[in-house]
Design an enzyme around this catalytic site. Structure first.
Site, mmCIF file in Angstrom:
data_model
loop_
_atom_site.group_PDB
_atom_site.id
_atom_site.type_symbol
_atom_site.label_atom_id
_atom_site.label_comp_id
_atom_site.label_asym_id
_atom_site.label_seq_id
_atom_site.Cartn_x
_atom_site.Cartn_y
_atom_site.Cartn_z
ATOM 1 N N SER A 283 29.347 43.535 43.322
ATOM 2 C CA SER A 283 29.977 44.766 44.245
ATOM 3 C C SER A 283 29.727 46.030 43.594
ATOM 4 C CB SER A 283 31.455 44.529 43.830
ATOM 5 O OG SER A 283 32.314 45.588 44.178
ATOM 6 N N TYR B 51 38.783 43.025 38.400
ATOM 7 C CA TYR B 51 37.880 42.782 39.633
ATOM 8 C C TYR B 51 36.525 43.323 39.010
ATOM 9 C CZ TYR B 51 35.626 42.901 44.138
ATOM 10 O OH TYR B 51 34.868 42.845 45.257
#
Ligand SMILES: NC(=O)c1ccc[n+]([C@@H]2O[C@H](COP(=O)([O-])OP(=O)(O)OC[C@H]3O[C@@H](n4cnc5c(N)ncnc54)[C@H](O)[C@@H]3O)[C@@H](O)[C@H]2O)c1
Length: 331
Positions: free
Chosen positions: A206, A219
């Protein structure tokens, strides 16, 4: 080569001090080692420039996309979002898709959608956090479908809140799904690729694995880890004396994709950092896999912006980050 001799027999200094060299022989040895080292450095510089020019050439003339026809493509998290879109796209290109998800309804829907458009797909229900379940599933897939040749580690979850409000279980589960699961699937499917020197591993990282973002501390940790693991696997394969050049690796770093995973996105300049549909994002992903790119960001401009600003002192890119003022609000 001098470097090999040095490893086998101790340091060059030891060699010189221990050996019963005459003064002339000692000097000759030093000159010899100097010449070898100089040649090695020249070869290194030539290689670096050649690779650099080749990369520039490849930037303007990208490699042809490879065919995935006949490949057995396993996608985790195929029951929703980008996983589903990847499954549909790769099936259209002639791949046999192995859909894996913890959500049997979504997974089965993806399989039906593929079959409705005359593609080949199989559904396997699996919680990717369980290494045992992955190994059992891998055995079944080998018997029922064949050897997986493209592995797409896509399943992911995103707790989105300040670290101090994130519970232990949420943090552990994020690491189990987003990160450890990649290791379990690699251990299950990489040996088959190594036997044939043929395969491709794709990992969903990401932009949160490239830059740190508020409300996404665990995350970001998982997505930075994915990039690190992919780089390390690459090195393990590259440095192995056996030939694994037929196994490719691609790491994907999207910004925000409209799948419902990012609940409260905040974008100041939507024209620069547009929220993409899963279909748009997957077009880039499929292209990157087929062209065997090592790592991409979606949008690609973020890759260059990040590389450029990383050379500045730490506080400089932070001004840009503040100016762009984008990210995710807490859920
Ligand atoms: N959506 C975004 O904006 C975005 C941005 C950057 C990176 N990513 C990453 O891309 C990947 C896909 O994201 P998405 O937005 O399509 O997600 P999504 O929520 O739409 O789909 C994720 C899928 O993973 C499955 N899944 C979750 N836990 C699982 C488990 N333990 N075992 C098996 N399957 C499990 C879910 O059931 C779901 O079908 C994720 O790794 C995510 O972190 C997403």
């Amino acid at each position: 080569m001098a470097s090999v001799e040095t490893h086998k027999n101790g340091t060059a200094q030891n060699l010189l001090s221990k050996a019963p060299w005459t003064d002339e022989q000692g000097i000759s040895m030093k000159i010899y080692q100097g010449v070898v080292l100089t040649l090695e450095v020249i070869v290194l510089i030539v290689k670096m420039y050649a690779t650099w020019f080749y990369s520039i050439y490849k930037f303007f003339v990208p490699p042809e996309p490879k065919s995935v026809k006949g490949e057995i493509i396993l996608i985790t998290g195929a029951g929703h979002g980008m996983g589903r879109e990847m499954a549909l796209s790769f099936a259209k290109l002639g791949g046999t898709i192995v859909c894996v998800d913890i959500n049997s309804t979504g997974n089965q829907e993806t399989v039906e959608m593929i079959k409705d458009s005359k593609g080949k797909a199989h559904s396997y229900l699996c919680d990717v956090t369980s290494r045992t379940s992955i190994n059992e599933m891998a055995e079944k897939i080998r018997k029922e479908v064949g050897e997986v040749t493209i592995l797409i580690n896509n399943a992911g979850i995103m707790p989105c809140k300040p670290l101090l409000q994130t519970g232990e279980k949420e943090i552990r589960t994020a690491f189990e799904v987003n990160c450890l699961a990649h290791l379990w699937t690699l251990q299950a499917f990489l040996p088959g690729m190594m036997e044939r020197n043929h395969g491709h591993i794709v990992a969903m990282s990401s932009m949160a694995g490239v830059i740190g973002l508020r409300n996404l501390v665990p995350y970001c940790g998982t997505k930075f880890a994915v990039r690190g693991m992919m780089e390390a696997v690459h090195e393990e394969l590259r440095e192995d004396p056996r030939d694994f050049s037929g196994i490719k690796l691609t790491c994907i770093c999207p910004y925000i994709v409209d799948t419902g995973l990012c609940k409260n996105p905040k974008i100041k300049f939507p024209s620069l950092m547009k929220i993409l549909s899963p279909q748009e994002a997957v077009e880039h992903i499929v292209d990157a896999v087929r062209r065997e790119y090592h790592e991409i960001t979606i949008p690609s401009s973020l890759y260059y912006i990040n590389q450029m600003f990383r050379v500045f002192p730490r506080s400089v890119p932070l001004h840009i980050k503040d100016f762009l003022d984008s990210g995710l609000e807490a859920q």
